[in-house]
Scaffold this motif. Structure first.
Motif, mmCIF file in Angstrom:
data_model
loop_
_atom_site.group_PDB
_atom_site.id
_atom_site.type_symbol
_atom_site.label_atom_id
_atom_site.label_comp_id
_atom_site.label_asym_id
_atom_site.label_seq_id
_atom_site.Cartn_x
_atom_site.Cartn_y
_atom_site.Cartn_z
ATOM 1 N N UNK A 132 5.726 13.288 -20.065
ATOM 2 C CA UNK A 132 4.782 12.171 -19.949
ATOM 3 C C UNK A 132 5.415 11.021 -19.176
ATOM 4 N N UNK A 133 6.711 10.798 -19.414
ATOM 5 C CA UNK A 133 7.415 9.777 -18.645
ATOM 6 C C UNK A 133 7.472 10.123 -17.177
ATOM 7 N N UNK A 134 7.665 11.401 -16.871
ATOM 8 C CA UNK A 134 7.691 11.792 -15.453
ATOM 9 C C UNK A 134 6.337 11.573 -14.794
ATOM 10 N N UNK A 135 5.251 11.885 -15.493
ATOM 11 C CA UNK A 135 3.934 11.670 -14.892
ATOM 12 C C UNK A 135 3.691 10.194 -14.603
ATOM 13 N N UNK A 136 4.093 9.328 -15.526
ATOM 14 C CA UNK A 136 3.963 7.887 -15.266
ATOM 15 C C UNK A 136 4.804 7.485 -14.061
ATOM 16 N N UNK A 137 6.018 8.009 -13.989
ATOM 17 C CA UNK A 137 6.920 7.742 -12.858
ATOM 18 C C UNK A 137 6.343 8.314 -11.569
ATOM 19 N N UNK A 138 5.836 9.533 -11.655
ATOM 20 C CA UNK A 138 5.237 10.192 -10.496
ATOM 21 C C UNK A 138 4.043 9.397 -9.968
ATOM 22 N N UNK A 139 3.156 9.022 -10.863
ATOM 23 C CA UNK A 139 1.975 8.260 -10.460
ATOM 24 C C UNK A 139 2.354 6.909 -9.881
ATOM 25 N N UNK A 140 3.448 6.324 -10.372
ATOM 26 C CA UNK A 140 3.841 4.996 -9.893
ATOM 27 C C UNK A 140 4.190 5.004 -8.400
ATOM 28 N N UNK A 141 4.672 6.127 -7.886
ATOM 29 C CA UNK A 141 4.945 6.205 -6.455
ATOM 30 C C UNK A 141 3.657 6.232 -5.637
ATOM 31 N N UNK A 142 2.648 6.924 -6.156
ATOM 32 C CA UNK A 142 1.358 6.931 -5.460
ATOM 33 C C UNK A 142 0.759 5.536 -5.477
ATOM 34 N N UNK A 143 0.856 4.857 -6.621
ATOM 35 C CA UNK A 143 0.365 3.484 -6.697
ATOM 36 C C UNK A 143 1.132 2.574 -5.737
ATOM 37 N N UNK A 144 2.462 2.681 -5.745
ATOM 38 C CA UNK A 144 3.300 1.833 -4.895
ATOM 39 C C UNK A 144 2.955 2.022 -3.416
ATOM 40 N N UNK A 145 2.881 3.276 -2.989
ATOM 41 C CA UNK A 145 2.639 3.523 -1.570
ATOM 42 C C UNK A 145 1.178 3.306 -1.181
ATOM 43 N N UNK A 146 0.270 3.335 -2.166
ATOM 44 C CA UNK A 146 -1.104 2.931 -1.843
ATOM 45 C C UNK A 146 -1.124 1.460 -1.445
ATOM 46 N N UNK A 147 -0.218 0.685 -2.022
ATOM 47 C CA UNK A 147 -0.119 -0.736 -1.683
ATOM 48 C C UNK A 147 0.698 -0.943 -0.408
ATOM 49 N N UNK A 148 1.777 -0.164 -0.238
ATOM 50 C CA UNK A 148 2.605 -0.284 0.958
ATOM 51 C C UNK A 148 1.868 0.147 2.223
ATOM 52 N N UNK A 149 0.844 0.982 2.080
ATOM 53 C CA UNK A 149 0.076 1.421 3.252
ATOM 54 C C UNK A 149 -0.459 0.233 4.046
ATOM 55 N N UNK A 150 -0.775 -0.851 3.357
ATOM 56 C CA UNK A 150 -1.361 -2.029 4.011
ATOM 57 C C UNK A 150 -0.300 -3.036 4.439
ATOM 58 N N UNK A 151 0.975 -2.660 4.320
ATOM 59 C CA UNK A 151 2.044 -3.578 4.695
ATOM 60 C C UNK A 151 2.976 -2.972 5.739
ATOM 61 N N UNK A 152 2.428 -2.105 6.565
ATOM 62 C CA UNK A 152 3.216 -1.558 7.677
ATOM 63 C C UNK A 152 3.049 -2.506 8.859
ATOM 64 N N UNK A 153 4.021 -3.391 9.007
ATOM 65 C CA UNK A 153 3.918 -4.429 10.017
ATOM 66 C C UNK A 153 4.764 -4.086 11.234
ATOM 67 N N UNK A 154 4.254 -4.424 12.414
ATOM 68 C CA UNK A 154 5.044 -4.364 13.622
ATOM 69 C C UNK A 154 5.657 -5.730 13.911
ATOM 70 N N UNK A 155 6.084 -5.936 15.173
ATOM 71 C CA UNK A 155 6.712 -7.202 15.551
ATOM 72 C C UNK A 155 6.199 -7.664 16.911
ATOM 73 N N UNK A 156 6.118 -8.967 17.049
ATOM 74 C CA UNK A 156 5.967 -9.585 18.369
ATOM 75 C C UNK A 156 7.284 -10.278 18.668
ATOM 76 N N UNK A 157 7.955 -9.826 19.722
ATOM 77 C CA UNK A 157 9.304 -10.290 20.034
ATOM 78 C C UNK A 157 9.247 -11.281 21.199
ATOM 79 N N UNK A 158 9.920 -12.433 21.096
ATOM 80 C CA UNK A 158 9.936 -13.379 22.215
ATOM 81 C C UNK A 158 10.450 -12.715 23.487
ATOM 82 N N UNK A 159 9.698 -12.883 24.563
ATOM 83 C CA UNK A 159 10.036 -12.222 25.825
ATOM 84 C C UNK A 159 10.923 -13.129 26.688
#
Length: 497
Positions: A132-159
């Motif tokens: 049961x602890x593993x399932x909670x741990x397992x699900x927490x990665x899906x939850x975490x990366x569901x949130x990280x999906x919207x935080x994939x940022x690129x960069x604008x670099x001074x030219x």
């Protein structure tokens, strides 16, 4: 295969490491909802059969749980092709759309946590509370990366030029082959797949032959969550077919990424973690940490402490309290028994390895303080050794079992020399109340993860990975998704002032 499998198992109730009482017969049932007990491969949104099947066994009894499709290189190639085709539509989903689907997958995992935990317990032997602890741990990665999906940022670099703009874009790499071990049959999948899908990659999963049922149940829930056909594929196979399936997943030109966690023979991976207790340590905290770090999953985790180094001034008190804790807390039995804390090892080969290390240590002068016996099937008594020296097998090879060997040391320099005398470096632990010493030791340990006065470390918010031959890359945290992304430089020129 019926969704209800009734098994007769030999159950060891309230067994302490001093000996094994008479076995008692009990009925344990793998009673899970029918859709979650899948026995076919999952490719391109369809459940597929192979030409043959292979058995999945309960390691606690040796009894057959199910027969699963034995996919070969043809099915593996079919899965890679499906993932490659799906990649070109999946990567066009917005980050928010991918995030929403991953969140639905997380919600379904949480909803069905009891059934998913039962599958883990029956196919890996893990006590139900830990499952049961593993399932909670397992699900927490899906939850975490569901949130990280919207935080994939690129960069604008001074030219350096006035008429140009420099942009750095992050894009998914493509198809990822996901090859996972049996000791965390759910969490090892979601830690990889959650990041890959969040980044916009598609995946082909090859679960360990001992534990395919958990992977197939996750695929069923992914489908229920609405993850499109071809985005997530599972090709279970037997030990005999693993080389040919693995060759497809590792050499097919359509595969852009390989994420593997497994044996040292395949990927030069491993743990062999040192656990150092200094004279200034809180003895009770050190004993508690040792128990948690060593005996979780019967010692079958890659971050389990393997080599215990205890300073001379605290050694005897530590050993006395550790021995008492083992007597009070450890019970060997079937994972469904609520009193069980120590299930079987995954198979008899694993038990033989532990028994060999114990025999080698005793023959070289180690003192057996507790346990040491091989029990029925793949069960082992939790074992405590002292007077251990660095020339013994248990100090040279990762154990992956309930063996706790203790080396006495005198100086900090001596402890670090022993701890770092390994070709692997995943995790390390130290117990001390001297802040200066903590900093020195944490920085000097040649590992990727350090536990300071703490025996349980893993969390989706932090990185997981090692140095030396303990692997490449990092999983979890904000860095985990980066493994599935590549950076594209775009120069936007000839801009008018």
């Amino acid at each position: 295969m019926s969704a209800l499998c009734v098994l007769r198992t030999r159950c060891f109730l309230r067994q302490v490491p001093r000996g094994l009482p008479a076995a008692m017969r009990r009925h344990y049932s793998l009673d899970v909802s029918a859709p979650l007990l899948r026995t076919q491969g999952y490719v391109d949104g369809r459940w597929i059969s192979a030409a043959s099947v292979f058995p999945v066994l309960d390691p606690a009894t040796g009894k057959e749980l199910a027969r699963v499709s034995d996919c070969g290189p043809a099915e593996a190639k079919q899965a890679v092709d499906a993932a490659y085709k799906a990649f070109y539509s999946w990567k066009q989903f917005t980050a928010k759309e991918r995030s929403v689907l991953l969140r639905k997958w997380f919600d379904l995992m949480t909803l069905h946590k009891e059934d998913l935990a039962k599958l883990i317990t029956f196919e890996s032997g893990k006590p139900l509370k830990e499952s049961l602890g593993e399932i909670a741990y397992s699900a927490s990665f899906v939850e975490w990366f569901s949130e990280e999906a919207r935080r994939v940022y690129g960069d604008i670099v001074p030219s350096p030029a006035k008429d140009r703009k420099i942009l750095l874009l992050k894009q998914p790499v493509g198809v990822a082959s996901i090859i996972t071990p049996w000791n965390f049959p759910s969490a090892m999948i979601t830690r990889k797949v959650g990041a890959a899908l969040a980044a916009g990659c598609t995946v082909v999963i090859k679960p360990a032959e001992d534990t395919p049922l958990s992977a197939l149940a996750l695929a069923e829930l992914a489908e229920q969550a609405g993850i499109p056909a071809g985005v997530l594929n599972v090709v279970p196979c037997s030990r005999e077919k693993t080389p040919s399936v693995g060759e497809v997943l590792c050499t097919d030109p359509l595969v852009a990424k390989i994420s593997f966690t497994g044996s040292t023979a395949t990927g030069k991976l491993g743990g062999h973690a040192p656990f150092i207790v200094f004279d200034s340590a809180d003895v009770d905290a050190a004993v508690s940490g040792a128990m948690a770090s060593k005996f979780r999953n019967s010692g079958q985790t890659c971050v389990c402490s393997n080599r215990f180094l205890v300073q001379s001034g605290i050694h005897d008190r530590f050993m006395e309290k550790l021995s008492q804790a083992m007597d009070a807390e450890l019970r060997v039995g079937h994972g469904l028994d609520p009193e069980t804390t120590q299930g079987p090892l995954i198979n008899t080969r694993a038990a033989e390895k532990v028994a060999q290390q114990i025999s080698d240590a005793v023959s070289r002068g180690a003192t057996l303080l507790k346990g040491g016996k091989r029990l029925d099937g793949s069960f082992m008594e939790p074992t405590l050794l002292t007077d251990v020296s660095t020339d013994m097998l248990c100090m040279k090879e990762e154990t992956f079992g309930p063996l706790l060997p203790v080396v006495r040391f005198n100086t900090e320099e001596e402890a670090l020399a022993i701890a770092n005398a390994s070709h692997v470096g995943l995790a390390g632990y130290c117990y001390s109340q001297d802040v200066s010493q903590i900093w020195r030791v944490a920085e000097a340990l040649e590992v990727g993860i350090v536990g300071v006065n703490e025996g349980l470390l893993s969390t989706p918010e932090a990185t997981f990975g090692g140095v030396k031959q303990s692997g490449l890359g990092r999983e979890g945290s904000k860095y985990g998704i980066e493994e599935y992304l590549e950076v594209k430089y775009m120069c936007f020129g000839n801009l008018k002032p």
